[in-house]
Design an enzyme around this catalytic site. Structure first.
Site, PDB file in Angstrom:
ATOM      1  N   SER A 159      47.689  61.507  17.936  1.00  0.00           N
ATOM      2  CA  SER A 159      49.303  60.809  18.595  1.00  0.00           C
ATOM      3  C   SER A 159      48.835  59.531  19.653  1.00  0.00           C
ATOM      4  O   SER A 159      49.303  58.608  19.393  1.00  0.00           O
ATOM      5  CB  SER A 159      50.295  61.628  18.418  1.00  0.00           C
TER       6      SER A 159
ATOM      7  N   ARG B  38      39.137  68.428  14.799  1.00  0.00           N
ATOM      8  CA  ARG B  38      38.756  67.223  14.244  1.00  0.00           C
ATOM      9  C   ARG B  38      37.465  67.153  14.421  1.00  0.00           C
ATOM     10  O   ARG B  38      36.909  66.353  13.561  1.00  0.00           O
ATOM     11  CB  ARG B  38      39.856  66.147  14.552  1.00  0.00           C
TER      12      ARG B  38
ATOM     13  N   HIS C 168      48.124  65.640  10.633  1.00  0.00           N
ATOM     14  CA  HIS C 168      49.509  66.539  10.986  1.00  0.00           C
ATOM     15  C   HIS C 168      49.686  67.196   9.652  1.00  0.00           C
ATOM     16  O   HIS C 168      49.789  68.074   9.040  1.00  0.00           O
ATOM     17  CB  HIS C 168      50.551  66.527  11.822  1.00  0.00           C
TER      18      HIS C 168
ATOM     19  N   LYS D 102      54.002  67.199  28.426  1.00  0.00           N
ATOM     20  CA  LYS D 102      54.010  65.719  28.404  1.00  0.00           C
ATOM     21  C   LYS D 102      55.772  64.962  28.164  1.00  0.00           C
ATOM     22  O   LYS D 102      56.550  65.306  27.808  1.00  0.00           O
ATOM     23  CB  LYS D 102      53.116  65.506  27.242  1.00  0.00           C
TER      24      LYS D 102
HETATM   25  O1  PNS Z   1      49.538  68.878  20.045  1.00  0.00           O
HETATM   26  P1  PNS Z   1      49.578  69.812  21.422  1.00  0.00           P
HETATM   27  O2  PNS Z   1      49.830  69.017  22.292  1.00  0.00           O
HETATM   28  O3  PNS Z   1      47.911  69.702  21.260  1.00  0.00           O
HETATM   29  O4  PNS Z   1      49.903  71.576  21.189  1.00  0.00           O
HETATM   30  C1  PNS Z   1      49.535  71.925  22.458  1.00  0.00           C
HETATM   31  C2  PNS Z   1      50.727  73.469  22.429  1.00  0.00           C
HETATM   32  C3  PNS Z   1      52.210  73.229  21.974  1.00  0.00           C
HETATM   33  C4  PNS Z   1      50.477  73.492  20.581  1.00  0.00           C
HETATM   34  C5  PNS Z   1      50.557  74.259  23.358  1.00  0.00           C
HETATM   35  O5  PNS Z   1      50.992  73.964  24.626  1.00  0.00           O
HETATM   36  C6  PNS Z   1      51.278  75.504  23.364  1.00  0.00           C
HETATM   37  O6  PNS Z   1      50.756  76.780  22.827  1.00  0.00           O
HETATM   38  N1  PNS Z   1      52.495  75.258  24.371  1.00  0.00           N
HETATM   39  C7  PNS Z   1      53.278  76.729  24.308  1.00  0.00           C
HETATM   40  C8  PNS Z   1      53.475  77.472  25.585  1.00  0.00           C
HETATM   41  C9  PNS Z   1      52.219  78.383  26.285  1.00  0.00           C
HETATM   42  O7  PNS Z   1      52.383  79.617  24.712  1.00  0.00           O
HETATM   43  N2  PNS Z   1      51.110  78.086  26.606  1.00  0.00           N
HETATM   44  C10 PNS Z   1      49.814  79.118  26.663  1.00  0.00           C
HETATM   45  C11 PNS Z   1      48.889  78.526  25.430  1.00  0.00           C
HETATM   46  S1  PNS Z   1      47.309  79.411  25.701  1.00  0.00           S
END
Ligand code: PNS
Length: 167
Positions: A130, A92, A19, A43
């Site tokens: 993570s 990645r 990150h 989560k």
């Molecule tokens: O680190 P992660 O868990 O892969 O991050 C996922 C994240 C936070 C980027 C994604 O879940 C998100 O943007 N959530 C906010 C809600 C939202 O906008 N959902 C629609 C995404 S297309």
């Protein structure tokens, strides 16, 4: 001159050196980079949002154009409220691509003015996540240079596991 703000959203539970590598790369190409921790995640996190905010703020304090915040709700709404033009996500390996592409398309559907920018972390972090960090730490494995020392000590404290000295 136009200033470009990007949001780097994620769960960061816990933040890893992968990150941080991406944050450093992003801080070089965007005028402002907002690292945004999702609050209303499905989560169940190991660390609270406030703990992750503190960890990331400490690890990024030397990068003056980086700030760390929590966010609720849709990413596109948060990005609009922050005046951001781009979303930064790390890729990645090919296995990340499908999920990332789906999110990028959906975010574009929700807000066509918001661009998603993909960047690769250093190759040394291409297998780092993570989830694996939590698993290895919970089993007493050595994490070496995969996470910041300050994060490692909090991880060990949270899990109550002493690291093995040899691999
Ligand atoms: O680190 P992660 O868990 O892969 O991050 C996922 C994240 C936070 C980027 C994604 O879940 C998100 O943007 N959530 C906010 C809600 C939202 O906008 N959902 C629609 C995404 S297309």
């Amino acid at each position: 001159m136009k200033r470009v703000t990007a949001i780097y959203p994620g769960t960061f539970d816990p933040p890893t050196n992968g990150h941080l590598d991406l944050i450093q790369r992003g801080s070089k190409i965007f005028d402002e980079l907002v690292v945004a921790i999702l609050r209303n995640s499905e989560k169940v996190p190991l660390f609270s949002v406030d703990e992750r905010l503190a960890m990331l703020r400490e690890c990024t304090r030397d990068w003056k154009n980086v700030r760390v915040e929590g966010f609720d709700g849709l990413l596109v709404d948060y990005a609009r409220a922050r005046g951001a033009q781009a979303v930064l996500r790390g890729i990645r390996a090919v296995s990340d691509y499908e999920y990332e592409l789906q999110m990028a398309w959906m975010n574009r559907k929700l807000d066509p003015s918001l661009e998603t920018v993909f960047m690769m972390p250093a190759g040394a972090y291409s297998y780092l996540s993570s989830r694996l960090v939590r698993e290895i730490a919970s089993l007493g494995g050595a994490l070496g240079d995969l996470i910041p020392a300050s994060v490692e000590s909090q991880l060990r404290a949270r899990l109550g596991v002493v690291a093995q000295t040899s691999k």
